[in-house]
Every structure is written in structure tokens, then in C-alpha cells.
Design a protein around this motif. Structure first.
Motif: not given
Length: 216
Positions: A139-148, A150-154, A156-160, A188-191
Motif C-alpha cells: 500500500t505504501l509503495v503505491i501511495a508514495n509513487k502517487m505523492r512523487l 504530485g498527488e496530495r496523499m494524506e 488519513m486516506v491511507i489509513i482509511e 500509520i505506524d500506530e495502525l
């Protein structure tokens, strides 16, 4: 007394083909050396002609020296194959702009890549038998690629996303987490830690049940 020269110097980021990530690291490196303004805007002092004042000439020479140092860092950051394509670039700004044009890609390509990543994130679900750490990693690999891209990936979105895409054996702990936590304040770490505890508890129960079956 500890001298300034004894501190560990930051390593020059090596270009590995991932332009967006490298350019972010390299920009930060050049800023730390106080060369980024020169790379971004180019040499801006007077032309150094006959009518220039001594002060203007000195400022120009200082900028040229800084530019040589900035070029040296850029040369050390790229391999020989790429270096051969930019040898004729005169300034650090010329080199930076050339690399950006070659490797950043067009806006249309980046939009297409981001759209594909959004789709991948949307359909992402935990696989049967997949462990918590592996699913978080995917999940984090995809989210970080999105951020790179230009996506504003909060967070909270990843947690949900993670909470609503776990396998059914996590239903109880997911409900518990949603009821007992303010998701806006949850990291994210706590979850991940909470889900790992549940995973380990379930694994121990399975082992204990298997041991009982063998006993009887």
C-alpha cells in the motif's frame, strides 16, 4: 574541540533513473551547499564587459566559481552514459534543465501515470494469507509513487483505505480500532502496530488449537 570539518558530509545523491525522487534529493543537497539559487536562475551578475565596475566583475567571477562547483556536484551525481550527453552544457543551470527535459517526462505522461496509480490504489485489497507487514508495504509503495507524481496523499486516506480493505479475519479488530480511536489523530505506524498485535494473537490461537487437536 570538534572542528566543523570533522562532521560527516552528506553524500551526493546518485541518479538511478527515478528522476522525481533524485531531483528532490539533489535540490535539497544543492540548497545545503547554497548553490541552488544559482542552479535555478543561472549566472545573473553583469556581463563583465569593459564598462562593468570592479564590483560587478568580482561578483561575476564569484558566481562563475560557484557554478563550477555546482557543475562538479552534478557531474558526480550522474553516470558516464548520461554525462556524455551533457558535456557541451556550459552552466549548472544548463545541465539541470537538460536533465529535467530528458527524464521528467511530459505533463501528459505524468498525468497518465498518476491516473494508473490512482486506479491501482482504488482496487487494492489484502490478499488471502497475506501478512500485515506485506500489505502495508504494498500500500505504501503505491501511495508514495502517487505523492512523487504530485498527488496530495494524506496519511488519513491511507489509513482509511487499509481499514476497509483488510480480509474478513480482521473485521473485529478493525471495528475496535474505528470505535476506540480518533482516526484523524491515528498514525500509520500506530495502525500497523495494532494490526500486528492482532495478527500475532490469532497466530498463537491457531497454534494452540492445533496442539490441542494433536493431544486428543
Amino acid at each position: 574541540m570538534t572542528s566543523e570539518s570533522s562532521f560527516v558530509q552528506p553524500a551526493i545523491p546518485r541518479f538511478n533513473g527515478h528522476y522525481d525522487h533524485w531531483s528532490m534529493l539533489m535540490e535539497n543537497f544543492l540548497r545545503s551547499k547554497e548553490y541552488w539559487n544559482l542552479v535555478e536562475t543561472g549566472i545573473t551578475a553583469g556581463s563583465g564587459g569593459a564598462e562593468s565596475s570592479d564590483l560587478q566583475k568580482k561578483a561575476l567571477e564569484e558566481q562563475k566559481l560557484k557554478d563550477l562547483k555546482a557543475k562538479n556536484y552534478l557531474f558526480q551525481a550522474i553516470d558516464c552514459a548520461i554525462l556524455e550527453t551533457i558535456l557541451k552544457k556550459e552552466t549548472a543551470k544548463d545541465i539541470w534543465d537538460s536533465l529535467k527535459q530528458k527524464y521528467q517526462g511530459t505533463a501528459r505522461v505524468k498525468r497518465a501515470q498518476l491516473q494508473a496509480l490512482r486506479k491501482e490504489f482504488e482496487v487494492l485489497h489484502m490478499k488471502a494469507g497475506e501478512i500485515v507487514n506485506d500489505y502495508f508495504g504494498r500500500t505504501l509503495v503505491i501511495a508514495n509513487k502517487m505523492r512523487l507524481h504530485g498527488e496530495r496523499m494524506e496519511d488519513m486516506v491511507i489509513i482509511e483505505k487499509i481499514l476497509r480493505s483488510m480480509t474478513s479475519k480482521y473485521d473485529y479488530v478493525v471495528c475496535s480500532i474505528e470505535e476506540s480511536n480518533d482516526l484523524d489523530a491515528l498514525s500509520i505506524d500506530e495502525l500497523q502496530s495494532s494490526l500486528l498485535v492482532h495478527e500475532q494473537r490469532v497466530s498463537r490461537q491457531v497454534v494452540d488449537e492445533q496442539a490441542l487437536q494433536v493431544t486428543y
